[in-house]
Scaffold this motif. Structure first.
Motif, PDB file in Angstrom:
ATOM      1  N   PHE A 179      40.400  45.290  47.495  1.00 49.84           N
ATOM      2  CA  PHE A 179      39.551  44.817  48.580  1.00 49.84           C
ATOM      3  C   PHE A 179      38.529  43.759  48.176  1.00 49.84           C
ATOM      4  CE2 PHE A 179      40.709  49.297  49.617  1.00 49.84           C
ATOM      5  CZ  PHE A 179      41.725  48.966  50.488  1.00 49.84           C
ATOM      6  N   ALA A 180      38.178  43.669  46.896  1.00 47.95           N
ATOM      7  CA  ALA A 180      37.260  42.619  46.445  1.00 47.95           C
ATOM      8  C   ALA A 180      38.050  41.340  46.208  1.00 47.95           C
ATOM      9  CB  ALA A 180      36.546  43.037  45.168  1.00 47.95           C
TER      10      ALA A 180
ATOM     11  N   ASP B 133      30.563  53.888  37.175  1.00 48.91           N
ATOM     12  CA  ASP B 133      29.580  54.785  36.566  1.00 48.91           C
ATOM     13  C   ASP B 133      30.040  55.233  35.175  1.00 48.91           C
ATOM     14  OD1 ASP B 133      27.077  56.175  36.733  1.00 48.91           O
ATOM     15  OD2 ASP B 133      28.223  58.040  36.981  1.00 48.91           O
ATOM     16  N   GLU B 134      31.355  55.307  34.991  1.00 43.84           N
ATOM     17  CA  GLU B 134      31.915  55.675  33.679  1.00 43.84           C
ATOM     18  C   GLU B 134      31.606  54.607  32.629  1.00 43.84           C
ATOM     19  OE1 GLU B 134      36.101  56.162  34.308  1.00 43.84           O
ATOM     20  OE2 GLU B 134      35.791  57.541  35.977  1.00 43.84           O
ATOM     21  N   HIS B 135      31.194  53.417  33.076  1.00 38.87           N
ATOM     22  CA  HIS B 135      30.942  52.302  32.161  1.00 38.87           C
ATOM     23  C   HIS B 135      29.457  51.947  32.052  1.00 38.87           C
ATOM     24  CE1 HIS B 135      35.221  51.689  31.736  1.00 38.87           C
ATOM     25  NE2 HIS B 135      35.334  51.767  33.057  1.00 38.87           N
TER      26      HIS B 135
ATOM     27  N   GLU C 125      37.028  53.837  43.767  1.00 39.78           N
ATOM     28  CA  GLU C 125      38.079  53.797  42.742  1.00 39.78           C
ATOM     29  C   GLU C 125      38.309  52.372  42.234  1.00 39.78           C
ATOM     30  OE1 GLU C 125      39.472  56.646  41.702  1.00 39.78           O
ATOM     31  OE2 GLU C 125      38.270  57.742  43.164  1.00 39.78           O
ATOM     32  N   VAL C 126      38.841  52.265  41.037  1.00 36.03           N
ATOM     33  CA  VAL C 126      39.129  50.945  40.468  1.00 36.03           C
ATOM     34  C   VAL C 126      40.121  50.187  41.355  1.00 36.03           C
ATOM     35  CG1 VAL C 126      40.937  51.782  38.899  1.00 36.03           C
ATOM     36  CG2 VAL C 126      39.720  49.675  38.361  1.00 36.03           C
TER      37      VAL C 126
ATOM     38  N   LEU D 249      40.118  46.174  35.849  1.00 36.10           N
ATOM     39  CA  LEU D 249      40.654  45.656  37.111  1.00 36.10           C
ATOM     40  C   LEU D 249      41.991  44.951  36.878  1.00 36.10           C
ATOM     41  CD1 LEU D 249      37.373  44.332  38.724  1.00 36.10           C
ATOM     42  CD2 LEU D 249      38.902  46.043  39.724  1.00 36.10           C
ATOM     43  N   TYR D 250      42.056  44.113  35.839  1.00 34.18           N
ATOM     44  CA  TYR D 250      43.312  43.412  35.534  1.00 34.18           C
ATOM     45  C   TYR D 250      44.406  44.399  35.142  1.00 34.18           C
ATOM     46  CZ  TYR D 250      41.312  38.705  35.686  1.00 34.18           C
ATOM     47  OH  TYR D 250      40.750  37.533  36.109  1.00 34.18           O
ATOM     48  N   GLU D 251      44.039  45.427  34.373  1.00 34.42           N
ATOM     49  CA  GLU D 251      45.034  46.402  33.910  1.00 34.42           C
ATOM     50  C   GLU D 251      45.550  47.297  35.032  1.00 34.42           C
ATOM     51  OE1 GLU D 251      42.969  48.466  30.787  1.00 34.42           O
ATOM     52  OE2 GLU D 251      43.353  46.888  29.319  1.00 34.42           O
ATOM     53  N   THR D 252      44.708  47.621  35.999  1.00 34.47           N
ATOM     54  CA  THR D 252      45.075  48.569  37.053  1.00 34.47           C
ATOM     55  C   THR D 252      45.777  47.888  38.214  1.00 34.47           C
ATOM     56  OG1 THR D 252      43.192  49.936  36.447  1.00 34.47           O
ATOM     57  CG2 THR D 252      44.197  50.349  38.597  1.00 34.47           C
ATOM     58  N   GLY D 253      45.202  46.818  38.729  1.00 34.79           N
ATOM     59  CA  GLY D 253      45.798  46.107  39.858  1.00 34.79           C
ATOM     60  C   GLY D 253      45.566  46.808  41.185  1.00 34.79           C
ATOM     61  N   PRO D 254      46.012  46.175  42.278  1.00 30.45           N
ATOM     62  CA  PRO D 254      45.769  46.690  43.629  1.00 30.45           C
ATOM     63  C   PRO D 254      46.693  47.850  43.999  1.00 30.45           C
ATOM     64  CG  PRO D 254      47.050  44.700  43.745  1.00 30.45           C
ATOM     65  CD  PRO D 254      46.704  44.896  42.294  1.00 30.45           C
ATOM     66  N   TYR D 255      46.374  48.470  45.123  1.00 32.94           N
ATOM     67  CA  TYR D 255      47.265  49.498  45.676  1.00 32.94           C
ATOM     68  C   TYR D 255      48.604  48.828  45.985  1.00 32.94           C
ATOM     69  CZ  TYR D 255      43.293  52.636  46.390  1.00 32.94           C
ATOM     70  OH  TYR D 255      42.209  53.450  46.204  1.00 32.94           O
ATOM     71  N   PRO D 256      49.717  49.480  45.637  1.00 31.57           N
ATOM     72  CA  PRO D 256      51.032  48.877  45.889  1.00 31.57           C
ATOM     73  C   PRO D 256      51.249  48.469  47.349  1.00 31.57           C
ATOM     74  CG  PRO D 256      51.257  50.752  44.418  1.00 31.57           C
ATOM     75  CD  PRO D 256      49.830  50.745  44.892  1.00 31.57           C
ATOM     76  N   ALA D 257      50.748  49.258  48.297  1.00 27.63           N
ATOM     77  CA  ALA D 257      50.945  48.936  49.716  1.00 27.63           C
ATOM     78  C   ALA D 257      50.261  47.636  50.118  1.00 27.63           C
ATOM     79  CB  ALA D 257      50.426  50.072  50.595  1.00 27.63           C
ATOM     80  N   ALA D 258      49.247  47.231  49.353  1.00 25.13           N
ATOM     81  CA  ALA D 258      48.502  46.014  49.692  1.00 25.13           C
ATOM     82  C   ALA D 258      49.092  44.758  49.057  1.00 25.13           C
ATOM     83  CB  ALA D 258      47.046  46.159  49.268  1.00 25.13           C
ATOM     84  N   VAL D 259      49.970  44.919  48.106  1.00 25.11           N
ATOM     85  CA  VAL D 259      50.503  43.758  47.377  1.00 25.11           C
ATOM     86  C   VAL D 259      51.081  42.690  48.308  1.00 25.11           C
ATOM     87  CG1 VAL D 259      52.260  43.011  45.709  1.00 25.11           C
ATOM     88  CG2 VAL D 259      50.799  44.986  45.203  1.00 25.11           C
ATOM     89  N   PRO D 260      51.869  43.037  49.328  1.00 29.60           N
ATOM     90  CA  PRO D 260      52.374  41.978  50.221  1.00 29.60           C
ATOM     91  C   PRO D 260      51.284  41.293  51.051  1.00 29.60           C
ATOM     92  CG  PRO D 260      53.636  44.017  50.509  1.00 29.60           C
ATOM     93  CD  PRO D 260      52.455  44.340  49.658  1.00 29.60           C
TER      94      PRO D 260
END
Length: 188
Positions: free
Chosen positions: A59-60, A148-150, A52-53, A162-173
């Motif tokens: 993680f990257a 693959d969609e791209h 997933e995006v 990536l910039y538009e979506t951002g990380p999982y909220p739980a990982a932000v801290p």
């Protein structure tokens, strides 16, 4: 003080104790065999969530464009850093990446820094399917990832998403922490 109390006691027959001990020993031996097998089977590069995006955004550390070194396919000459995660480990222009690449070919790769403790660490691609081959600056295969969609598009589109979506909220801290800590923060 001198009272005689007869509390019930648990009496386990000797055969049951021996059988239980055998089960525990065999279970431990089987777990050890599976652990050794997992280590031996783990010949390829490590694999982290990359379908997933949000996986990439969490993680990257970076999405880079580069060419696999003509003399050493494990080295990547980074030409462009398209995207970087907040708190990402700094990246150089020439890195060694644990990923399968063909010498001299161009790729877009989401890379993560694995901290081995102390000052040691290494770069890895998130997953084999996340190492995206390029031809003429276009993605030729997105693997089994959201990229693959791209297929057929510029990898810059991936950076935008990536910039538009951002990380999982739980990982932000945990964005300034290690990959392992970010993985632990996201209940998958």
């Amino acid at each position: 003080m001198g009272e005689n109390t007869n509390e019930p006691t648990l009496s386990v027959p000797r055969r049951l104790k021996i059988a239980g001990t055998i089960v525990v020993v065999l279970s431990a031996a089987w777990a050890a065999v599976l652990g050794v097998r997992a280590v031996l089977d783990g010949e390829g590069p490590p694999e982290y969530p990359a379908t997933e995006v949000r996986d990439w955004a969490t993680f990257a550390d970076h999405l880079v464009l580069g060419t696999a070194d003509p003399d050493d396919a494990g080295r990547l000459d980074v030409t462009t850093v398209l995207w970087s995660r907040q708190g990402a480990h700094p990246i150089g222009r020439r890195i060694t990446v644990e990923a399968e690449m063909t010498e001299g070919e161009a790729y877009a790769v989401p890379v993560a820094w694995l901290d081995d403790g102390g000052s040691d660490g290494r770069w890895v691609a998130l997953a084999p399917d996340a190492v995206l081959p390029l031809d003429g600056g276009r993605i030729t295969d997105g693997g089994e990832t959201w990229a693959d969609e791209h297929t057929g598009e510029s990898p810059r589109r991936l950076a935008t998403e990536l910039y538009e979506t951002g990380p999982y909220p739980a990982a932000v801290p945990h964005l300034y922490e290690s990959l392992e800590q970010r993985l632990a923060a996201v209940d998958r």
